[in-house]
Scaffold this active site. Sequence first.
Site, PDB file in Angstrom:
ATOM      1  N   GLU A   1      25.948  69.036  19.705  1.00  0.00           N
ATOM      2  CA  GLU A   1      25.502  67.939  20.571  1.00  0.00           C
ATOM      3  C   GLU A   1      25.850  68.199  22.029  1.00  0.00           C
ATOM      4  OE1 GLU A   1      26.430  66.495  16.444  1.00  0.00           O
ATOM      5  OE2 GLU A   1      27.608  67.513  17.984  1.00  0.00           O
TER       6      GLU A   1
ATOM      7  N   GLY B   1      29.696  73.247  20.384  1.00  0.00           N
ATOM      8  CA  GLY B   1      29.402  72.000  19.678  1.00  0.00           C
ATOM      9  C   GLY B   1      27.934  71.681  19.836  1.00  0.00           C
TER      10      GLY B   1
ATOM     11  N   ASP C   1      27.716  79.872  23.331  1.00  0.00           N
ATOM     12  CA  ASP C   1      26.907  78.780  22.791  1.00  0.00           C
ATOM     13  C   ASP C   1      25.975  78.169  23.818  1.00  0.00           C
ATOM     14  OD1 ASP C   1      28.612  79.339  20.716  1.00  0.00           O
ATOM     15  OD2 ASP C   1      28.989  77.243  20.213  1.00  0.00           O
TER      16      ASP C   1
ATOM     17  N   ASP D   1      19.738  74.435  19.667  1.00  0.00           N
ATOM     18  CA  ASP D   1      20.090  73.304  20.535  1.00  0.00           C
ATOM     19  C   ASP D   1      19.332  73.402  21.855  1.00  0.00           C
ATOM     20  OD1 ASP D   1      22.012  72.635  18.569  1.00  0.00           O
ATOM     21  OD2 ASP D   1      23.463  73.982  19.505  1.00  0.00           O
TER      22      ASP D   1
ATOM     23  N   ALA E   1      20.749  78.601  20.199  1.00  0.00           N
ATOM     24  CA  ALA E   1      19.328  78.699  20.547  1.00  0.00           C
ATOM     25  C   ALA E   1      18.550  77.470  20.071  1.00  0.00           C
ATOM     26  CB  ALA E   1      18.729  79.969  19.953  1.00  0.00           C
TER      27      ALA E   1
ATOM     28  N   ASN F   1      26.092  71.203  23.362  1.00  0.00           N
ATOM     29  CA  ASN F   1      25.128  72.214  23.795  1.00  0.00           C
ATOM     30  C   ASN F   1      23.817  71.558  24.209  1.00  0.00           C
ATOM     31  OD1 ASN F   1      26.956  74.232  23.134  1.00  0.00           O
ATOM     32  ND2 ASN F   1      26.025  74.656  21.140  1.00  0.00           N
TER      33      ASN F   1
ATOM     34  N   ALA G   1      12.261  84.066  16.043  1.00  0.00           N
ATOM     35  CA  ALA G   1      11.375  85.062  16.649  1.00  0.00           C
ATOM     36  C   ALA G   1       9.918  84.887  16.249  1.00  0.00           C
ATOM     37  CB  ALA G   1      11.848  86.460  16.262  1.00  0.00           C
TER      38      ALA G   1
END
Length: 318
Positions: free
Chosen positions: A39, A37, A296, A260, A258, A41, A231
Amino acid sequence: MSSTCGVFTLGDAMITLNPSITGPLRFVPNFERKVGGAELNFAVGCARLGLRTKWLSRLGKDEFGRFIYNFARGEGIDMEYVSFINGFSTSLNFKEIREDGSGKTFYYRHQSPILTLEPEDIQETMFENIHLIHITGVFLAIDYKNIEIVKRIIEIAAKKRIPVSFDPNIRLKLWTIEEARSVYFEIFPHVDILLTGLDEINMITGSNSEGELASLARHYSIDQLVIKDGANGSKVYSNGKWYRKNAFKVKAIDTVGAGDGFDAGYVYGYLHGLSLDERLELGNSVGALVTTVSGDNEGLPYLEEVSAFMQKEAIIER
């Protein structure tokens, strides 16, 4: 060590079912249960960096809901405003991961327990000792009523002079880009820090040129317009100038979460008075570390791990 700075976020959380092998979902024989999720995360990322973190949510009164609750509480997140709801199943999603680390997510969140959250549930007391409020477009997309909830939060933020960060986190499986764009343009005038992917801002505005993005920031009085570009690194427009930082080179295993993680790193830097360059670097480093681990939020680092990574120091395991 816990920071004196407090952050608040709200949103749905899900059980994430990660595939045992890469490739199309239809060929995956087994899945591993994890928590996800956007938020949540972000909240986990902030908590691991040492920020006091408060999360507002609703979970199904079921085994999966209890699993998420215990996980988040174990991360040190303030769970005062997380409730269990009867009759609503905890949301699920299945991840499909390709060989290069990219992937797709398939959501099963019909009648999510977060739908029971009402605008009148938002009280000023929730925001005591809060120094930043983080909102994402995922919460806005789940239900039209959530737009009113966010407007209520923005109203309180303005009254208490709490800065607001916003990540569009576009989910076209939940609403159309036209619906999203209309709501975002309502939200932008109240946003202090806009944290968006380059592809997302292109979908929202129809442009990714620096000149037009700078005009957008000035038009909506967005103090910091942050562009995440994987990247290729990141950049921020603030005080009439663009600042840039290159990405850290890592072998990406799973890119989900990533963005988050970047948000958590950038917000930490903002709340601790780091320079714009340092905020970008911290966000880049957290986001890079997330991609090196499947899941996650499993790769979200603690502050000492980020420092070691940025300084290219070896972490002593034994």
